[in-house]
Design an enzyme around this catalytic site. Sequence first.
Site, PDB file in Angstrom:
ATOM      1  N   HIS A 242      -4.378 -53.717 -37.651  1.00  0.00           N
ATOM      2  CA  HIS A 242      -4.123 -54.252 -38.992  1.00  0.00           C
ATOM      3  C   HIS A 242      -4.784 -53.426 -40.081  1.00  0.00           C
ATOM      4  O   HIS A 242      -4.543 -53.657 -41.270  1.00  0.00           O
ATOM      5  CB  HIS A 242      -4.557 -55.717 -39.083  1.00  0.00           C
ATOM      6  CG  HIS A 242      -6.031 -55.944 -39.134  1.00  0.00           C
ATOM      7  ND1 HIS A 242      -6.793 -56.216 -38.028  1.00  0.00           N
ATOM      8  CD2 HIS A 242      -6.891 -55.954 -40.174  1.00  0.00           C
ATOM      9  CE1 HIS A 242      -8.060 -56.390 -38.377  1.00  0.00           C
ATOM     10  NE2 HIS A 242      -8.140 -56.238 -39.684  1.00  0.00           N
ATOM     11  N   ASP A 270      -3.451 -55.822 -31.695  1.00  0.00           N
ATOM     12  CA  ASP A 270      -4.177 -55.374 -32.880  1.00  0.00           C
ATOM     13  C   ASP A 270      -4.895 -54.076 -32.529  1.00  0.00           C
ATOM     14  O   ASP A 270      -6.117 -54.024 -32.437  1.00  0.00           O
ATOM     15  CB  ASP A 270      -5.161 -56.444 -33.355  1.00  0.00           C
ATOM     16  CG  ASP A 270      -5.614 -56.209 -34.796  1.00  0.00           C
ATOM     17  OD1 ASP A 270      -5.203 -55.192 -35.392  1.00  0.00           O
ATOM     18  OD2 ASP A 270      -6.386 -57.044 -35.319  1.00  0.00           O
ATOM     19  N   GLY A 349     -14.451 -56.401 -43.786  1.00  0.00           N
ATOM     20  CA  GLY A 349     -15.037 -55.072 -43.738  1.00  0.00           C
ATOM     21  C   GLY A 349     -15.486 -54.680 -42.351  1.00  0.00           C
ATOM     22  O   GLY A 349     -15.647 -53.498 -42.044  1.00  0.00           O
ATOM     23  N   SER A 351     -13.687 -55.225 -39.736  1.00  0.00           N
ATOM     24  CA  SER A 351     -12.481 -55.006 -38.947  1.00  0.00           C
ATOM     25  C   SER A 351     -12.469 -53.640 -38.281  1.00  0.00           C
ATOM     26  O   SER A 351     -12.830 -52.627 -38.892  1.00  0.00           O
ATOM     27  CB  SER A 351     -11.241 -55.116 -39.835  1.00  0.00           C
ATOM     28  OG  SER A 351     -10.879 -56.456 -40.015  1.00  0.00           O
ATOM     29  N   SER A 366     -10.941 -57.736 -34.356  1.00  0.00           N
ATOM     30  CA  SER A 366      -9.630 -58.121 -34.865  1.00  0.00           C
ATOM     31  C   SER A 366      -9.782 -59.086 -36.029  1.00  0.00           C
ATOM     32  O   SER A 366      -9.452 -58.771 -37.162  1.00  0.00           O
ATOM     33  CB  SER A 366      -8.787 -58.742 -33.751  1.00  0.00           C
ATOM     34  OG  SER A 366      -7.549 -59.202 -34.245  1.00  0.00           O
TER      35      SER A 366
END
Length: 459
Positions: A242, A270, A349, A351, A366
Amino acid sequence: MPHRHRHHRAVGAAVAATAALLVAGLSGSASAGTAPADSAPTAAETLRTDAAPPALLKAMQRDLGLDRQQAERRLVNEAEAGATAGRLRAALGGDFAGAWVRGAESGTLTVATTDAGDVTAIEARGAEAKVVRHSLADLDAAKARLDKAAAGLNTADAPVWYVDTRTNTVVVEAIRPAAARKLLSAAGVDDSLARVKNRTERPRTFYDLRGGEAYYINNSSRCSIGFPITKGTQQGFATAGHCGRAGASTTGANRVAQGTFQGSIFPGRDMAWVATNSQWTATPYVLGAGGQNVQVTGSTAAPVGASVCRSGSTTGWHCGTVTQLNTSVTYQEGTISPVTKTTVCAEPGDSGGSYISGSQAQGVTSGGSGDCRSGGETFFQPINALLQNYGLTLKTTGGDDGGEEPGEPGEPGGTWAAGTVYQPGDTVTYGGATFRCLQGHQAHAGWEPPNVPALWQRV
């Protein structure tokens, strides 16, 4: 089942000669008749639990309420538990119903079975036995039906579902119980297999973007590097899908041109990877507290109950435990499956950042719910699936993996290959012998089947 009498004789013969030697409760011994030589490494030695850096141990102490010795013993016990559970999974076959660890030091391994006749074999391994109604295969099949049914439904009000081996059910976590019942009905999952659990918050992806180390996408949004990788001679890193689409450019935390997204999947999975330019070098490290390097020595998947720590550029180091494997989660953008559910907190942030258990890479951040002030939960995309999907090789300190292509044949002959991702039950040949995989991992030089009885069992 008609095979059980033969099955129990085989299981009994495989374990009767060995019992558990506890560090703080668990054994890493191998099956009788296939026991490794005295010089063979233990599971803890194979997985380099001694490589856990002070920063990771301190984070475990803070977040799990341990002292340093307890944190060190926990990592050793979790390594040995994974190996023991892998051997029992292979021995119990269709009766196997899951395994998990518990206790401050993960000193107790529980292995579930559908057949009471397996109890003696499980206890001979130093594990606790739990006799349950449904096998893991049955629960996984029910969860797969939920995944299929969810493709045609709006699951925003029933956003998380998974196989819970500890309760021997498939759990649907729902904002509205009616949404869970609708999903279960559409999937044709019997009430005896299912449990509905209330939740109050919808998971979300952590978009505000920073990371294990921060990077920027198209000079705009920001995410976190998961794990450095190689693909042949190309260097790069794994991260969350993502964070960016294929073709998107990246710059590093220093705003220097860095690379380009080569592949990205989201939703559904993801996962993504970025190929970097020649200015950037893949290293076998994750950024720890205070800028310290945390070694990555492999990617052996941690069991339910095991400790896991996350590095992210927004919130730094935080630790917790693995609560569920094989989880599905619905975000606003769609459903992701399978991911691993944890008690680790994260914030926007973080991620794409790294999850690591001891020195073993686990996955990339994720999404989740909550935050690191009030507490929360997160889901990570397992790293082995990401590596396998894109044909990537994890950069580790465990061997010369630079430029090693997945699928290269092993020496001295056979089907085992460094760089290949193996799952429990996979079989390979090496040196004229056949071996069965006990724990999911990506193979690398030094982890040849005869050398690592924690990961492979000769058959």
